[in-house]
Design an enzyme around this catalytic site. Structure first.
Site, PDB file in Angstrom:
ATOM      1  N   GLU A  38     -11.927   2.833   5.502  1.00 13.20           N
ATOM      2  CA  GLU A  38     -10.890   3.354   6.381  1.00 13.20           C
ATOM      3  C   GLU A  38     -10.974   4.884   6.438  1.00 13.20           C
ATOM      4  O   GLU A  38     -10.111   5.605   5.928  1.00 13.20           O
ATOM      5  CB  GLU A  38      -9.501   2.900   5.931  1.00 13.20           C
ATOM      6  CG  GLU A  38      -8.435   3.131   6.991  1.00 13.20           C
ATOM      7  CD  GLU A  38      -7.054   2.706   6.559  1.00 13.20           C
ATOM      8  OE1 GLU A  38      -6.331   2.117   7.365  1.00 13.20           O
ATOM      9  OE2 GLU A  38      -6.685   2.977   5.393  1.00 13.20           O
ATOM     10  N   GLU A  98       0.836  -1.210   0.000  1.00 12.96           N
ATOM     11  CA  GLU A  98       0.000   0.000   0.000  1.00 12.96           C
ATOM     12  C   GLU A  98       0.865   1.252   0.000  1.00 12.96           C
ATOM     13  O   GLU A  98       1.782   1.389   0.813  1.00 12.96           O
ATOM     14  CB  GLU A  98      -0.917   0.031   1.226  1.00 12.96           C
ATOM     15  CG  GLU A  98      -1.843   1.232   1.236  1.00 12.96           C
ATOM     16  CD  GLU A  98      -2.683   1.340   2.496  1.00 12.96           C
ATOM     17  OE1 GLU A  98      -3.676   2.082   2.486  1.00 12.96           O
ATOM     18  OE2 GLU A  98      -2.337   0.690   3.507  1.00 12.96           O
TER      19      GLU A  98
END
Length: 259
Positions: free
Chosen positions: A240, A143
């Site tokens: 998120e 990520e």
């Protein structure tokens, strides 16, 4: 229609962590993700997942010494033994919790440090991780984190993670497309979604620039959700984001998608 997973590290913070499983299920979520499971025995977390019929879809390897500015150790030269131990522990939790994928945190690169050495170390540790996870059919994710949220992280751009994925060159290693981070660094989210479909295996969302519910700011999420359907994305979309007030008060955007 996209499948949404509640993020129990950023959502439902109105209650203690172990109570967030019930809160997520009651809100209509059928899956969850969180940053780290390591404060609890796996059997405790498994009991909550089973009690509320929730699927765990993602967590991270350990962060290292966060107080000292670390955010993962798998790219830090000389810390290979610790990185391998973190990878092994993540595998134990993934197997116990039936989690199909784990994000391997790289590291922040100390100012003035040899970035090439960090990248080489990370590739080596990812080869170790891929070999350990592959027999179990568990994916590993990379990520990119924008430099405002996480300064000096090994990679900030989606194109850096895509290049790292190619360099690692293992069949169970993919990227994790966080659209909040991607918007702040790369933009052109539709291009990323369409062009690199199949290379990312998990998506996360939040408004930009403030990282709240995906119903404000500069990203047109309903349009992107339709695009994900068009490209055949069948993975989960992790929420998120940090609610503006309470989690429940901000879930109006989710109502059409609740199962």
């Amino acid at each position: 229609m996209p499948k949404f997973a509640a993020n129990l590290s950023t959502q439902f913070n109105e209650v203690p962590f172990l109570e967030r499983f019930a809160a997520a299920a009651n809100a209509g979520f059928r899956a969850v993700e969180f940053l780290f499971p390591y404060d609890y025995p796996a059997e405790v977390l498994k009991a909550e997942l089973e009690k509320y019929q929730l699927e765990l879809v993602l967590f991270n390897t350990a962060a290292g010494n966060v107080a000292a500015g670390e955010w993962g150790v798998s790219a830090i030269p000389g810390r290979e033994a610790e990185a391998h131990a973190d990878i092994d522990r993540a595998l134990e939790y993934a197997l116990a919790l039936n989690c199909p994928q784990v994000h391997v945190m790289a590291a922040t690169v100390a100012p003035g440090a040899d970035r090439t050495a960090y990248e080489t170390t990370f590739v080596s540790n990812m080869h170790y991780a891929a070999e350990r996870f592959a027999p179990h059919g568990i994916r590993l994710l990379l990520e990119a984190l924008n430099p405002v949220t996480k300064p000096h992280y090994l990679y900030a751009s989606q194109y850096q993670t895509l290049a790292m994925m190619e360099r690692i060159d293992r069949s169970n290693v993919f990227t994790q497309l966080d659209l909040f981070h991607a918007q702040l660094v790369d933009g052109n989210l539709s291009h990323l979604i369409k062009t690199y479909a199949g290379r990312y295996r998990h998506i996360q969302i939040a408004s930009a620039p403030h990282r709240h519910e995906p119903d404000e700011g500069e990203i047109n999420y309903p349009w992107l959700f339709n695009l994900l359907d068009e490209v055949g994305y069948d993975g989960w979309v992790g929420c998120e984001y940090f609610p503006r007030t309470t989690t429940e008060a901000g879930l109006g955007w989710f109502a059409p998608y609740a199962q």
